[in-house]
Design an enzyme around this catalytic site. Structure first.
Site, PDB file in Angstrom:
ATOM      1  N   GLU A  24       1.456   4.154  -1.931  1.00  0.00           N
ATOM      2  CA  GLU A  24       1.787   4.162  -0.503  1.00  0.00           C
ATOM      3  C   GLU A  24       2.846   5.235  -0.320  1.00  0.00           C
ATOM      4  OE1 GLU A  24       3.538   4.149   2.638  1.00  0.00           O
ATOM      5  OE2 GLU A  24       4.450   2.208   2.161  1.00  0.00           O
ATOM      6  N   GLU A  58      -2.077  -2.339   1.065  1.00  0.00           N
ATOM      7  CA  GLU A  58      -1.201  -3.489   0.893  1.00  0.00           C
ATOM      8  C   GLU A  58      -1.393  -4.416   2.092  1.00  0.00           C
ATOM      9  OE1 GLU A  58       2.354  -1.571  -1.791  1.00  0.00           O
ATOM     10  OE2 GLU A  58       2.655  -1.599   0.382  1.00  0.00           O
TER      11      GLU A  58
END
Length: 492
Positions: A248, A460
């Site tokens: 990320e 996520e």
């Protein structure tokens, strides 16, 4: 000053005799905490502890995993205020923001606990009554987690509870600047009933800890949140080892504001998206892409609101915008402002360091608005990570979409319009993992989060946040007598 050692094998280590990493407040310079300076040997001990504990945890039923996670969420709730103070002081963010983040972190744990009750799988019977196919999910194994300094608790809980729900173990390396909440939460995992060694924390620098964590042979997967530069290096290292990586990374989000929006809502959302956590947010709304017909009045009103924000110390409940993480980063943000001015942008608010009164020893930058920004300018293209928004105008929907997509990143974008057709059409055309419509930095644990292009790999949160930490297995079962594949070997 708080003094911490590593958390390995279900125990806090005594750092006595070892020089620690001292974290000083970015708001006023006082020493807040000392963290152990980890080594390759510390990573090895932690990885071995996780590898020993994880197989037993993988055999634990999902209901029992959920019970441990629920107890952890309760503990986080009970200690929320203390965790929020640690987070606010170490990061330099307003205490009310830190409180909200700890509450959100607890909700992420509870959601992951619910997912543990329903580990996905399916049965296929397409081959008729004589065969059965099963698709099951198994834990990825031991996950190396590397988290950033800007949202220590939230970024941890976008990983850890989902991995634990999946049946994984963890070795965590938090930022050496903001390790306090991670170590406190590791202590809570023991109280919550997780097996010793399942969750481990090794503090230290990326060079001394992170590099060894990524390459350790007992680590099955790496989950990283941070800069695109570091994430790319981690991805390359994992590729060489044929190791899974969830990344990320950075962003350069745009808030696309149309003339038919609710102006008051848009002003509030655009400013919030730019200054939350002093702009130190991977999906900060750092670009304002606005319809030309409303731009002058909107920018004037935005500048007025920005000037009225209270920049202050973290524990002051009236603070709207806190400090930047350290002096070097503050100076980098100010250099971006200077570069923008040199390239032709106009500063209509902020753009300076604030040093009056209680701010004298801290790393504070006034909320900044840059007008007349073009796609050729550095501030339009590079991630700044400060309380800054650049303004670029458009005249058509196609031009708006083109400007928003004119970036190497693709983490998030916002759309502001009361025309539902336009909102959904533009949302579909924006190349980002998240699109907010008539709001910004909003959502729920059930929604997956991740990026396109250089903003990363994987997701996520949501069900996807669970399966990110799982391997998919196919099992084919032949029922009854098997038809011979080699007929000439059949007995007479």
């Amino acid at each position: 000053m708080r003094t911490y050692g590593h958390w390995i094998g279900g125990r806090a280590e005594d750092p006595a005799g070892r020089e620690g990493i001292v974290r000083r407040s970015p708001a006023h310079g006082a020493a807040l905490a000392s963290f152990a300076a980890g080594t390759a040997a510390d990573v090895d001990r932690a990885a071995r502890a996780a590898a020993a504990a994880q197989p037993g945890w993988a055999q634990t039923g999902g209901i029992d995993r959920a019970a441990c996670l629920t107890r952890l969420a309760d503990l986080v709730g009970e200690e929320a205020e203390r965790l929020a103070v640690i987070e606010a002081e170490e990061v330099g963010k307003p205490i009310r923001d830190a409180r909200a983040e700890i509450r959100h972190a607890a909700s992420l744990i509870r959601y992951a606990a619910a997912l543990a009750w329903e580990i996905p799988g399916r049965v296929q019977s397409h081959h008729g009554p004589s065969a059965l196919g099963m698709v099951t999910h198994e834990p990825a194994g031991v996950v190396g987690m590397i988290t950033p300094w800007n949202f220590p608790a939230v970024t941890l809980f976008q990983k850890l509870p989902f991995a634990l729900a999946a049946g994984c173990g963890a070795v965590i390396k938090p930022s050496e600047l903001t390790s306090g909440t991670t170590l406190e939460i590791a202590r809570m995992t023991a109280q919550a009933g997780f097996p010793d060694g399942l969750v481990n924390v090794v503090t230290g620098t990326g060079e001394d800890v992170g590099t060894h964590l990524v390459s350790h042979p007992l680590i099955d997967m790496v989950s990283f949140t941070g800069s695109t530069r570091v994430g790319t290096a981690i991805g390359e290292a994992c590729a060489r080892l044929t190791r899974r990586a969830a990344l990320e990374l950075g962003g350069k989000a745009a808030n696309v504001v149309f003339a038919d929006c609710d102006i008051d809502d848009a002003l509030d959302g655009v400013l919030f998206g730019a200054v939350l956590n002093a702009g130190q947010e991977c999906v900060a709304g750092t670009r304002l892409v606005i319809e030309a017909s409303i731009a002058p009045a909107f920018v004037e009103a935005l500048a007025d609101r920005a000037a009225r924000l209270r920049v202050g110390l973290p524990l002051d409940p009236e603070t709207d915008v806190g400090a930047l993480i350290h002096e070097a980063h503050m100076n980098a943000v100010l250099r971006h402002v200077a570069t923008a001015k040199a390239e032709g942008a106009r500063v209509v608010a902020g753009g300076t360091r604030l040093t009056a009164g209680a701010l004298a020893r801290g790393c504070f930058v006034a909320p900044t608005i840059l007008d007349r920004v073009t796609p050729a300018m550095t501030c339009f293209r590079e991630e700044i990570f400060g309380p800054l928004v650049s303004v670029t105008t458009f005249r058509t929907v196609d031009e708006a979409v083109g400007l928003a997509n004119d970036t190497d990143y693709g983490l998030g974008n916002g759309v502001w319009t009361k025309d539902i057709d336009k909102a959904l059409t533009v949302s579909r055309r924006l190349r980002s993992g998240t699109v907010w419509v008539n709001t910004y930095l909003d959502g729920a644990p059930q929604l997956p989060f991740g990026g396109y292009r250089r903003s990363g790999l994987g997701r996520e949160n949501g069900v996807e946040g669970l399966t990110e930490f799982m391997q998919v297995k196919s099992t084919f079962v032949r029922l009854g007598k098997r038809a011979k594949a080699l007929p000439h070997t059949v007995a007479a």
